[in-house]
Write an enzyme that holds these catalytic residues in place. Structure first.
Site, mmCIF file in Angstrom:
data_model
loop_
_atom_site.group_PDB
_atom_site.id
_atom_site.type_symbol
_atom_site.label_atom_id
_atom_site.label_comp_id
_atom_site.label_asym_id
_atom_site.label_seq_id
_atom_site.Cartn_x
_atom_site.Cartn_y
_atom_site.Cartn_z
ATOM 1 N N GLU A 98 63.834 36.991 66.940
ATOM 2 C CA GLU A 98 62.299 37.464 66.591
ATOM 3 C C GLU A 98 61.341 37.737 67.475
ATOM 4 O O GLU A 98 60.471 36.889 67.641
ATOM 5 C CB GLU A 98 61.747 35.961 65.782
ATOM 6 N N GLY A 100 58.480 39.403 69.238
ATOM 7 C CA GLY A 100 57.070 39.983 68.644
ATOM 8 C C GLY A 100 56.216 40.732 69.977
ATOM 9 O O GLY A 100 56.477 41.923 70.075
ATOM 10 N N ARG A 110 41.716 37.564 72.968
ATOM 11 C CA ARG A 110 42.511 36.715 73.741
ATOM 12 C C ARG A 110 41.972 36.214 74.966
ATOM 13 O O ARG A 110 42.379 35.042 75.335
ATOM 14 C CB ARG A 110 43.804 37.617 74.043
ATOM 15 N N CYS A 149 26.804 37.283 70.569
ATOM 16 C CA CYS A 149 26.108 36.030 70.844
ATOM 17 C C CYS A 149 26.920 34.968 71.201
ATOM 18 O O CYS A 149 26.889 33.849 70.426
ATOM 19 C CB CYS A 149 24.897 36.020 70.017
HETATM 20 C C1 LIG Z 1 55.045 34.044 66.914
HETATM 21 C C2 LIG Z 1 56.311 33.937 66.411
HETATM 22 C C3 LIG Z 1 57.461 34.469 67.037
HETATM 23 C C4 LIG Z 1 56.923 35.721 68.033
HETATM 24 O O1 LIG Z 1 56.868 35.129 69.214
HETATM 25 P P1 LIG Z 1 56.425 36.409 70.454
HETATM 26 O O2 LIG Z 1 56.005 35.564 71.507
HETATM 27 O O3 LIG Z 1 55.712 37.484 70.303
HETATM 28 O O4 LIG Z 1 58.031 36.953 70.545
HETATM 29 C C5 LIG Z 1 58.688 34.287 66.768
HETATM 30 N N1 LIG Z 1 58.911 33.481 65.798
HETATM 31 C C6 LIG Z 1 58.144 32.765 65.213
HETATM 32 C C7 LIG Z 1 58.539 31.496 64.260
HETATM 33 C C8 LIG Z 1 56.825 32.752 65.795
HETATM 34 O O5 LIG Z 1 55.852 31.994 64.844
#
Ligand SMILES: *Cc1c(COP(=O)(O)O)cnc(C)c1O
Length: 422
Positions: free
Chosen positions: A276, A278, A315, A347
């Protein structure tokens, strides 16, 4: 990223100069390199090409439909954490059987919607959620495929706000309750057990944390097998770190180390492995282009005020994140730098992009580029101070296109309605 570099003294993204983009799109705006996204995705896929792997892009990192469509065409699945994200993934053509539904507290409405789409699986976050999914599925003569998200209680060595795999974090089923959850799942109506899942945090640059977590997951899998519970997949989550500063390890080195850890367990697993990622796919493929609107020297420092603010990019103030910031026009090699605070017009004293940052002299009207903002940036923007959400642009080679316009002030104001009894 080789896609975002100076060329003949001006910064470009793919083959388009930032100045050319800024003449077509009003600043501030986000801009992504399609080729950089492809490069990251394919590097990740290549690292696991010899395994039965499925890459479910964590779309909360950046869920623009153009980006999801690009990734869908490369074969990506999706990790979603809400009904909205599930709808986005399906709308971009990601097949339901490549979508996993994470999310720490899913509502009944969300569960029903996901059941109607027959997704690959629910990543179940608690025993109460398991019971709820069972009740909702069996009430409709449906079967929910489930995978338990186990909290392995390991320290991912990352920022407190992005750590998710320690005992005190709200995420997942505590390791000690895991067997009990599976035993219950095996008896509940409307439930098919398909996997096991973990996600221990984000921006992880210490791959030993993944190793430690995998060891714990392997222990559980063994115990499950002894109970006659066999899994179709192991979901190892996301969290692989990226390079924000020159001190961070290179992304490809990290990927290689991570791949070695996963491969250590892959043969014994003998089942599909779901990833997973991101941030790894998108963080360094994005920039934010902004213009200097004031330069304000005070007693002992200088504020460089820009037209982007914390509502556009939260961020730095939320995670104390460090983003490289460079002028679009390359400074002379002998130009002197002095430390400045680069701040926005909102602000709030927390509205800064960088503090005490060495920067060569800039004047009003200069363009600055904030780097590594492909992930967790545009998706977390808001309209605080009644500022419009900013545009997003996608560049691919010589082409560029608006992939999300900035709403007008009229649209912003018309979201509200005034009761006629006022
Ligand atoms: C946010 C998240 C990801 C992705 O995390 P990254 O650090 O962006 O790779 C994967 N799985 C779950 C369950 C998440 O909440």
């Amino acid at each position: 990223m080789p896609q975002i570099i100076y060329h003949n003294g001006t910064m470009q993204i793919d083959h388009v100069s930032i100045e050319a983009l800024a003449s077509r799109y009003p600043t501030p705006f986000y801009c992504y390199s399609a080729s950089a996204i492809r490069q990251q995705y394919l590097a990740f896929a290549d690292a696991f090409a010899d395994l039965p792997a499925l890459i479910c892009y964590a779309i909360k990192a950046n869920s623009n439909q153009a980006i999801l469509t690009l990734l869908a065409k490369l074969g990506a699945g999706a990790d979603v954490v809400s009904e909205g994200e599930l709808r986005r993934a399906l709308a971009a053509g990601i097949p339901a059987d490549k979508i996993v539904f994470s999310g720490v507290a899913k509502t009944a409405t969300e569960i029903r919607f996901a059941l109607s789409k027959n997704i690959l699986c629910f990543n179940v976050e608690s025993i109460t959620e398991l019971r709820q999914i069972s009740a909702l599925a069996s009430a409709n003569q449906q079967t929910a495929k489930v995978s338990m998200r186990i909290n392995p209680d390991v320290d991912a060595g990352t920022h407190a706000k992005i750590s998710t795999g320690k005992r005190e974090n709200k995420f997942g089923i505590p390791f000690d309750y895991a067997l009990q959850a599976y035993q219950l799942a095996a008896t509940l109506p409307g439930i098919t057990i398909v996997g096991i899942d973990m996600h221990i945090g984000s921006q992880i640059s210490k791959v030993s944390a993944f190793d430690e977590a995998m060891q714990r997951i392997m222990e559980l899998i063994k115990q499950l097998q002894e109970l006659g519970i066999n899994l179709e997949h192991v979901d190892v989550g996301g969290g692989l770190g990226v390079t924000y500063t020159d001190d961070d390890p290179s992304e490809l080195t990290l990927l290689a180390e991570y791949s070695r850890v996963i491969h250590k367990y892959a043969t014994a697993l003998n089942c599909r492995i779901i990833f997973e990622p991101g941030r790894f796919i998108i963080a360094n493929a994005g920039i934010l282009v902004t213009e200097v609107i004031q330069v304000k020297p005070v007693q002992d420092k200088t504020f460089v005020m820009i037209d982007a603010a914390m509502n556009d990019l939260i961020r730095p103030t939320l995670y104390e994140a460090w983003h490289k910031i460079s002028p679009a026009k390359q400074a002379a090699p002998d130009a002197l730098s002095q430390p400045v605070d680069i701040v926005g017009p909102v602000c709030e004293s927390g509205d800064y992009m960088a503090q005490n940052r060495p920067l060569t002299t800039v004047v009003v009207g200069d363009l600055l580029v904030i780097h590594s903002v492909g992930a967790y940036s545009a998706v977390a923007s808001n309209t605080y101070n009644s500022r419009r959400l900013i545009a997003e642009v996608l560049v691919d080679g010589e082409r560029d296109q608006l992939i999300r316009p900035s709403p007008s002030y009229r649209q912003l104001i018309e979201l509200d309605s005034v009761p006629d009894w006022l």
